[in-house]
Design a protein around this motif. Structure first.
Motif, PDB file in Angstrom:
ATOM      1  N   ALA A  92      10.898  32.753  45.229  1.00 20.97           N
ATOM      2  CA  ALA A  92       9.964  33.345  46.198  1.00 20.97           C
ATOM      3  C   ALA A  92      10.644  33.208  47.745  1.00 20.97           C
ATOM      4  O   ALA A  92      10.962  34.086  48.668  1.00 20.97           O
ATOM      5  N   LEU A  93      10.907  32.056  47.985  1.00 23.58           N
ATOM      6  CA  LEU A  93      11.261  31.357  49.406  1.00 23.58           C
ATOM      7  C   LEU A  93      11.805  30.102  49.516  1.00 23.58           C
ATOM      8  O   LEU A  93      11.556  29.228  48.383  1.00 23.58           O
ATOM      9  N   THR A  94      12.728  29.982  50.206  1.00 23.72           N
ATOM     10  CA  THR A  94      13.291  28.523  50.554  1.00 23.72           C
ATOM     11  C   THR A  94      12.699  27.916  51.909  1.00 23.72           C
ATOM     12  O   THR A  94      12.833  29.024  52.963  1.00 23.72           O
ATOM     13  N   HIS A  95      12.216  26.778  51.983  1.00 23.10           N
ATOM     14  CA  HIS A  95      11.745  26.303  52.952  1.00 23.10           C
ATOM     15  C   HIS A  95      12.970  25.135  53.479  1.00 23.10           C
ATOM     16  O   HIS A  95      12.799  24.153  53.004  1.00 23.10           O
ATOM     17  N   LYS A 391       3.102  33.651  53.035  1.00 27.08           N
ATOM     18  CA  LYS A 391       2.439  35.199  52.650  1.00 27.08           C
ATOM     19  C   LYS A 391       3.064  36.273  53.247  1.00 27.08           C
ATOM     20  O   LYS A 391       3.352  37.410  52.737  1.00 27.08           O
ATOM     21  N   LYS A 392       3.160  36.062  54.529  1.00 24.01           N
ATOM     22  CA  LYS A 392       3.656  37.111  55.246  1.00 24.01           C
ATOM     23  C   LYS A 392       5.265  37.400  55.006  1.00 24.01           C
ATOM     24  O   LYS A 392       5.572  38.564  55.295  1.00 24.01           O
ATOM     25  N   LEU A 393       5.936  36.392  54.363  1.00 22.87           N
ATOM     26  CA  LEU A 393       7.269  36.716  54.336  1.00 22.87           C
ATOM     27  C   LEU A 393       7.807  36.880  52.967  1.00 22.87           C
ATOM     28  O   LEU A 393       8.727  37.413  52.628  1.00 22.87           O
ATOM     29  N   MET A 394       6.785  36.481  51.933  1.00 28.16           N
ATOM     30  CA  MET A 394       7.222  36.647  50.452  1.00 28.16           C
ATOM     31  C   MET A 394       6.520  38.077  49.889  1.00 28.16           C
ATOM     32  O   MET A 394       5.525  38.367  50.263  1.00 28.16           O
TER      33      MET A 394
END
Length: 412
Positions: A92-95, A391-394
């Motif tokens: 869902a996301l990369t950090h 949560k705001k980005l995914m």
């Protein structure tokens, strides 16, 4: 998975490890991608419940200093993408952590359409200001950082100074920046009786002890602390400086240039008998050194954040720190410790004397320090803020599966 305290292993490693662990405790599945440094280690290591470490082939399978790793980041990106596709993973996301990981994250986003957040941990423009020609990172670093600032879906600044630097030097959009600090582990760092801590650490009982702990590199300002020790006057008891850190457990001048340089400074001030170099210590030993000290000292030239002051305060040890970066954010001047100019041994000596000679001030600061870090800087608190940002980005359907992309070999 790396041993902490070396030239290239420090706070960034702690940040990724603790954030991954706490996100997993909240139900996330976290994969940490890192450059393979040994042919013997497995490709995938189950590091903690919900957290895997994935070793990516990028250059030779050996330790390489962080300044020389950028040339392998295209291979890192290609092999990371191949792993994701071959294993049919859906992140869902990369950090991304640090500029090289940000370069990889940009490539992953372009090819797989995975959004990314970036925590730089250190900025090339700021490093150049303080280190000038001693900065050995390639010129492309600044270009990569500038591009990452524009392409990232969000940027995490670790303190207000970090946010100001991102805006001033990179024209980072204010709306894309959130300030989320580093943290400390309350299960690892907590108050212990000082006499007991000194006995376990093998340190003297009847002297004042000041502590410097962290990576042994010039910008951390260990030489400044040694010079301050040489300028101390009027302390009620003798003062010992304990320096924890280094490339190995047994420091040898012939093989450790920085240790040799620091020893020569101590000899110059005729205080070499008052400085104890312990070498690198395992993480589970550090709490004893923090608790053994009357005062923790950290006076780097600059510091994007700095986790060691939090760990010291969690043990109830007041901090004297440089009035720079994250230190001036985490240390409450006059309440949990004192702030001093960087590279000013006279000012530091004055503050050391002020604290070690006044037990009432030390006691009050100790109580304030414990309260402050447990209120604002636990990893659980930090992870909660990071999760809110995620949560705001995914997309809602993907909010329980996240990737922390980092090459720990390039720890800032």
């Amino acid at each position: 998975m790396a041993s902490l305290g070396g030239v290239d292993t420090g706070g960034q490693n702690v940040y990724v490890a603790q954030l991954a662990k706490h996100l997993a405790a909240q139900g996330y599945l976290v994969d940490v991608f890192t450059r393979r440094e040994s042919a013997e280690i497995a490709e995938v290591v189950d590091w903690a419940p919900g957290v895997r470490v994935i070793h990516v082939t990028a250059g030779p399978a050996e330790v390489i200093i962080k300044e020389n790793i950028l040339q392998y980041m295209d291979d890192f990106k290609d092999n990371m993408i191949a792993f994701i596709i071959n294993k049919q993973l859906h992140y869902a996301l990369t950090h991304a952590n640090f500029f090289m990981s940000a370069q990889v994250a940009m490539g992953v986003k372009k090819e797989l359409d995975i959004p990314f957040v970036v925590t730089f941990h250190a900025l090339g423009h700021v490093r150049r200001i303080h280190q000038a020609e001693k900065d050995k990172f390639p010129e492309q670093r600044l270009t990569i950082e500038e591009q990452a600032v524009q392409e990232a879906d969000h940027i995490i600044a670790e303190c207000p100074q970090d946010k100001e630097d991102l805006i001033q030097y990179y024209n980072a959009p204010v709306e894309k920046i959130s300030i989320i600090p580093c943290g400390f582990s309350a299960t690892e760092f907590y108050p212990i009786d000082k006499e007991v801590a000194r006995k376990i650490a093998g340190l003297p009982q009847k002297e004042h002890i000041i502590l410097q702990l962290g990576r042994m590199v010039p910008r951390k300002g260990v030489d400044n602390v040694i010079r301050a020790l040489g300028k101390l006057k009027g302390t009620k008891k003798p003062v010992k400086l304990v320096v924890v850190g280094g490339e190995c457990e047994e420091l040898v001048e012939e093989t450790c240039p920085e240790y040799a340089r620091l020893m020569n400074i101590a000899r110059e001030y005729n205080i070499d008998a008052s400085v104890i170099f312990t070498g690198r210590k395992n993480r589970d030993q550090l709490k004893f050194y923090y608790n053994a000290a009357d005062v923790f000292i950290t006076t780097p030239w600059y510091e994007p954040f700095g986790i060691t002051p939090l760990e010291a305060m969690a043990c109830g040890t007041p901090v004297i720190g440089s009035n720079v970066g994250g230190i001036k954010y985490s240390v409450a001047d006059g309440e949990t410790g004192l702030l001093v100019p960087a590279e000013d041994p006279e000012a530091l000596a004055e503050k050391i004397t002020q604290l070690v000679n006044n037990e009432d001030i030390l006691y009050g600061m100790s109580r304030n320090a414990i309260k402050r870090v447990n209120t604002f800087f636990t990893w659980a608190h930090v992870a909660g803020q990071v999760e809110d940002l995620y949560k705001k980005l995914m997309p809602v359907a993907k909010q329980r599966n996240v990737l922390l992309g980092i090459d720990k070999s390039v720890a800032a």
